[in-house]
Scaffold this motif. Structure first.
Motif, PDB file in Angstrom:
ATOM      1  N   ARG A   1      57.595  37.617 -29.558  1.00 61.92           N
ATOM      2  CA  ARG A   1      57.028  38.539 -28.588  1.00 61.92           C
ATOM      3  C   ARG A   1      55.508  38.598 -28.716  1.00 61.92           C
ATOM      4  O   ARG A   1      54.771  38.555 -27.735  1.00 61.92           O
TER       5      ARG A   1
ATOM      6  N   LEU B   1      52.822  37.502 -25.902  1.00 64.14           N
ATOM      7  CA  LEU B   1      51.787  38.420 -25.423  1.00 64.14           C
ATOM      8  C   LEU B   1      50.390  37.835 -25.613  1.00 64.14           C
ATOM      9  O   LEU B   1      49.518  38.005 -24.753  1.00 64.14           O
TER      10      LEU B   1
ATOM     11  N   HIS C   1      47.762  37.180 -22.524  1.00 60.29           N
ATOM     12  CA  HIS C   1      46.397  37.708 -22.502  1.00 60.29           C
ATOM     13  C   HIS C   1      45.368  36.588 -22.391  1.00 60.29           C
ATOM     14  O   HIS C   1      44.356  36.733 -21.696  1.00 60.29           O
TER      15      HIS C   1
END
Length: 135
Positions: free
Chosen positions: A15, A19, A23
């Motif tokens: 995860r 992420l 980003h």
């Protein structure tokens, strides 16, 4: 029945990695979209490219770039088409008008009667089957 996943496991790592990629891609997209110069001298920003006619990113096609860089030739070509075009179009319509009106009449009478529609669809199906068999 709420079951919590153990903290710090492989799912948490996946995860976090996902992420981080999200980003990073958002940041690079914002740089491209808003023409933010990140200080890299090797690659010019989008804002600089927009004012450079040679390396302009839009349009990509060389022919479209040529067309956009010669507006007077395009205007002359359009004017010639406007002057020459209607005469040929009107004479062509004069010859094709009876054919178009008879085709329209045939289509409207076919669409008004369901039996004629079935016959037309069978005829088209047999015609396409015949064309496919000849290939």
């Amino acid at each position: 029945m709420n079951v919590k996943a153990p903290e710090g496991g492989p799912l948490e790592e996946q995860r976090d990695a996902l992420l981080a990629r999200i980003h990073a891609s958002r940041a690079s997209y914002r740089e491209q979209l808003h023409a933010v110069d990140v200080g890299d001298a090797a690659s010019p920003s989008m804002k600089e490219l927009m004012h450079d006619p040679v390396n302009h990113p839009f349009p990509r096609s060389q022919s479209m770039r040529w067309l956009l860089s010669h507006p007077w030739l395009i205007a002359g070509g359009v004017a010639a088409l406007v002057i020459i075009g209607p005469r040929r179009a009107v004479s062509g319509l004069g010859r094709a008008a009876p054919l178009v009106s008879s085709a329209a009449a045939m289509i409207t009478t076919t669409l008004q009667d369901p039996a004629k529609m079935r016959v037309a669809t069978r005829g088209l199906a047999s015609l396409t089957q015949m064309i496919r068999s000849r290939r």
